[in-house]
Scaffold this motif. Structure first.
Motif, PDB file in Angstrom:
ATOM      1  N   HIS A   1       0.803  -1.342  -0.026  1.00 39.44           N
ATOM      2  CA  HIS A   1       0.059   0.344  -0.735  1.00 39.44           C
ATOM      3  C   HIS A   1       0.700   1.297   0.184  1.00 39.44           C
ATOM      4  N   ARG A   2       1.693   1.336  -0.616  1.00 43.05           N
ATOM      5  CA  ARG A   2       2.901   2.049  -1.211  1.00 43.05           C
ATOM      6  C   ARG A   2       3.224   3.326   0.208  1.00 43.05           C
ATOM      7  N   GLY A   3       3.735   1.935   1.242  1.00 41.90           N
ATOM      8  CA  GLY A   3       4.230   1.432   2.102  1.00 41.90           C
ATOM      9  C   GLY A   3       3.655   2.059   3.563  1.00 41.90           C
ATOM     10  N   ARG A   4       2.603   2.387   2.929  1.00 45.99           N
ATOM     11  CA  ARG A   4       1.739   2.211   4.568  1.00 45.99           C
ATOM     12  C   ARG A   4       1.325   1.065   5.756  1.00 45.99           C
ATOM     13  N   PHE A   5       1.430   0.216   4.909  1.00 48.63           N
ATOM     14  CA  PHE A   5       2.037  -1.258   5.900  1.00 48.63           C
ATOM     15  C   PHE A   5       3.304  -1.939   5.796  1.00 48.63           C
ATOM     16  N   VAL A   6       3.808  -2.483   6.706  1.00 48.80           N
ATOM     17  CA  VAL A   6       4.882  -3.712   6.292  1.00 48.80           C
ATOM     18  C   VAL A   6       4.267  -4.470   6.731  1.00 48.80           C
TER      19      VAL A   6
ATOM     20  N   LEU B   1      -3.770  -9.151  -1.032  1.00 48.26           N
ATOM     21  CA  LEU B   1      -4.041  -7.744  -1.482  1.00 48.26           C
ATOM     22  C   LEU B   1      -5.929  -7.983  -2.212  1.00 48.26           C
ATOM     23  N   VAL B   2      -5.807  -8.343  -3.293  1.00 53.46           N
ATOM     24  CA  VAL B   2      -7.118  -8.467  -3.750  1.00 53.46           C
ATOM     25  C   VAL B   2      -8.517  -9.176  -3.229  1.00 53.46           C
ATOM     26  N   LEU B   3      -7.614  -9.909  -1.961  1.00 56.60           N
ATOM     27  CA  LEU B   3      -8.397 -10.813  -1.732  1.00 56.60           C
ATOM     28  C   LEU B   3      -8.648  -9.856  -0.372  1.00 56.60           C
ATOM     29  N   ALA B   4      -8.566  -9.045   0.088  1.00 55.28           N
ATOM     30  CA  ALA B   4      -8.216  -7.904   1.534  1.00 55.28           C
ATOM     31  C   ALA B   4      -9.090  -6.405   0.414  1.00 55.28           C
ATOM     32  N   ALA B   5      -9.381  -6.355  -0.578  1.00 53.19           N
ATOM     33  CA  ALA B   5     -10.199  -5.453  -1.333  1.00 53.19           C
ATOM     34  C   ALA B   5     -12.063  -5.958  -1.473  1.00 53.19           C
TER      35      ALA B   5
ATOM     36  N   ALA C   1      -4.968   1.140  -7.858  1.00 51.99           N
ATOM     37  CA  ALA C   1      -6.501   1.401  -6.866  1.00 51.99           C
ATOM     38  C   ALA C   1      -5.981  -0.162  -5.846  1.00 51.99           C
ATOM     39  N   ILE C   2      -6.958  -1.044  -6.681  1.00 52.89           N
ATOM     40  CA  ILE C   2      -7.653  -2.293  -5.909  1.00 52.89           C
ATOM     41  C   ILE C   2      -5.640  -2.767  -4.816  1.00 52.89           C
ATOM     42  N   LEU C   3      -4.469  -2.286  -5.503  1.00 53.80           N
ATOM     43  CA  LEU C   3      -4.024  -3.446  -5.107  1.00 53.80           C
ATOM     44  C   LEU C   3      -2.820  -3.221  -3.863  1.00 53.80           C
ATOM     45  N   ASN C   4      -3.290  -0.908  -4.354  1.00 57.31           N
ATOM     46  CA  ASN C   4      -2.530  -0.128  -3.490  1.00 57.31           C
ATOM     47  C   ASN C   4      -3.708   0.221  -1.852  1.00 57.31           C
ATOM     48  N   GLY C   5      -5.108  -0.558  -1.876  1.00 61.08           N
ATOM     49  CA  GLY C   5      -5.543   0.030  -1.184  1.00 61.08           C
ATOM     50  C   GLY C   5      -6.626   1.398  -1.176  1.00 61.08           C
ATOM     51  N   GLN C   6      -6.229   1.508  -2.614  1.00 61.57           N
ATOM     52  CA  GLN C   6      -7.619   2.809  -2.664  1.00 61.57           C
ATOM     53  C   GLN C   6      -8.189   2.772  -2.883  1.00 61.57           C
ATOM     54  N   ALA C   7      -8.729   1.197  -3.010  1.00 63.51           N
ATOM     55  CA  ALA C   7     -10.914   1.164  -4.049  1.00 63.51           C
ATOM     56  C   ALA C   7     -10.500  -0.563  -3.591  1.00 63.51           C
ATOM     57  N   GLN C   8     -12.425  -0.565  -3.383  1.00 64.77           N
ATOM     58  CA  GLN C   8     -12.501  -1.867  -3.171  1.00 64.77           C
ATOM     59  C   GLN C   8     -12.813  -2.496  -4.207  1.00 64.77           C
ATOM     60  N   LEU C   9     -13.021  -4.056  -4.087  1.00 65.05           N
ATOM     61  CA  LEU C   9     -12.984  -4.245  -5.656  1.00 65.05           C
ATOM     62  C   LEU C   9     -14.634  -5.113  -5.648  1.00 65.05           C
ATOM     63  N   LEU C  10     -16.151  -4.651  -4.909  1.00 70.72           N
ATOM     64  CA  LEU C  10     -17.261  -4.893  -5.355  1.00 70.72           C
ATOM     65  C   LEU C  10     -18.186  -3.747  -5.235  1.00 70.72           C
ATOM     66  N   PRO C  11     -18.478  -3.453  -5.427  1.00 67.38           N
ATOM     67  CA  PRO C  11     -19.472  -2.127  -5.181  1.00 67.38           C
ATOM     68  C   PRO C  11     -20.485  -2.957  -4.194  1.00 67.38           C
ATOM     69  N   GLU C  12     -21.315  -2.325  -3.193  1.00 69.73           N
ATOM     70  CA  GLU C  12     -21.374  -2.732  -1.607  1.00 69.73           C
ATOM     71  C   GLU C  12     -22.645  -3.303  -1.986  1.00 69.73           C
TER      72      GLU C  12
END
Lengths: 266, 266
Positions: free
Chosen positions: B17-22, B37-41, B255-266
């Motif tokens: 996530h561009r350095g936001r976590f390790v 990362l996709v799973l988290a999204a 965007a998804i892999l960097n934590g800036q978007a969710q995978l699905l609409p709610e």
């Protein structure tokens, strides 16, 4: 039962594949369209064997295969006498003369099993490919007020969707040669029933989502598999019917719907 | 078992996530990447409840949720002591200090059932969402010569893939609140096992194919569903990782892999 006379409701004659074949079908009720054409495109271009179209209706999918695959032969299996009469009318139409000698209609219950199935004319290991657009869609359809449409969608003995798909795929597995191809089109909601009914009978399962637009959910799903094969399931790139904007079909959809391309690589 | 000392193999510290976590993870073996990362999204942006990451490994998926959803809390469930130690090291790393207080590691066997599961710390109806990247991939992986990787992929009691996914989804159904969300990522070949194990426990199933290129077959499939729900299965537009040409990720994948978007609409 060839030659049997049935009272048929008002009909239309509709051209498909840019006029290469026509369909004689009821004016109201379950009319052939995209589903049948996409289903037909699951049969590879070079197919030269015997095809069974289970639940053939007026014959759209079978005719689409006959028109695209010049060495193919087909049996149009339909239980409803009225729809079987339309299928015969389709084969008798002068526009279809180039294909009709390679096909015939069989009035039979696809869900029959064992001796009843064989007695109905569906012999073991007698087909190289089976296609089906089975009447196991969602319950809303079963309440259709249109009698012919309702008959097509309810299925034959009021079986529920899961039982019906199991019976149809059992028949497909029985009448196919080893490694013969089965293809069906269904709503995504039917995928669990289809996956369960396929398991143990077919392998090398390929799933193709059919999407109206690049970002939309699938409206249909195509499932292609081989009898007795053991390869793993895969999910192919979706068929997207329209581009992001406009109502014209995508280039790929247009080729598939007009009989100029198969859906999957071989 | 917190604070237990385990001999850990050589490790790396990798930024996401561009350095936001390790992530503190083993240098060799099963290393976290796109799957986690996709799973988290799959967890919606606004999620503010308690998450269980089943088979958490070093914690990539859980950390990705914690970093994107500022009100979420998480339990990282991992049976392998070595991987649980890496998960604790991840939570203890200074870069993750902003999230670590919202999470803890639970060493437990996800496949345990009934009293054994509850004794292990996985209570009934105690989670609002469950994510899992379960070790039920194809047999080729089970022959991995790398011991940690093999342990992660074989699963816990050498159960075969179908048994394992059934046990993991049984646990997910038990520990989720009604209508709680379950999400998993798997190979397409696992789809039949997943569909069978989901049936009767979850509804509103959404399938998302993960494709490397617009015309390629899916390499993974995400399945999202709700505990006890009754809605029909649907197939969402695929996530396409790369454009037709070049090696850069697609804009949506980035965007998804960097934590800036969710995978699905709610």
């Amino acid at each position: 039962m060839t030659g049997r006379t049935v009272d048929t409701p008002p009909s239309t004659v509709d051209a498909f594949h840019r006029g290469r074949f026509v369909l004689v079908q009821p004016e109201r009720g379950h009319r052939a369209g995209m589903d049948a054409l996409v289903l037909a495109a699951d049969v590879p271009d070079g197919f030269s064997g015997m095809l069974a179209d289970l639940g053939a209706g007026a014959g759209a999918a079978a005719l689409a295969v006959l028109a695209r695959c010049p060495s193919s032969r087909a049996v149009l299996v339909e239980r409803e006498p009225v729809m079987a009469a339309f299928a015969r009318a389709t084969l008798s139409h002068p526009t279809n003369a180039a294909y009709a000698h390679r096909a015939h209609v069989l009035e039979a219950d696809v869900a029959a099993s064992g001796r009843a199935r064989i007695a109905a004319g569906l012999d073991d290991r007698s087909f190289d490919a089976v296609i089906m657009n089975p009447p196991f869609n969602d319950p809303a359809d079963r309440a259709s007020p249109e009698p012919l449409r309702a008959a097509a969608h309810v299925g034959l003995s009021q079986a529920n969707g899961a039982d019906l798909v199991d019976a149809w795929l059992r028949t497909a597995a029985a009448i196919l040669v080893p490694r013969g191809l089965v293809a069906l089109i269904a709503r995504p909601a039917s995928l669990p029933s289809v996956v369960k009914a396929i398991d143990g009978r077919f392998g090398e399962v390929r799933i193709v989502p059919i999407m109206p637009r690049p970002d939309a959910s699938a409206i249909r799903v195509v499932i292609v598999a081989r009898q007795g094969a053991r390869g793993a399931l895969s999910i192919a790139a979706p068929l997207i019917l329209h581009e992001r904007e406009g109502n014209a079909p995508s280039r790929r959809a247009e080729a598939i719907l007009n009989g100029q391309a198969q859906l999957l690589p071989e």
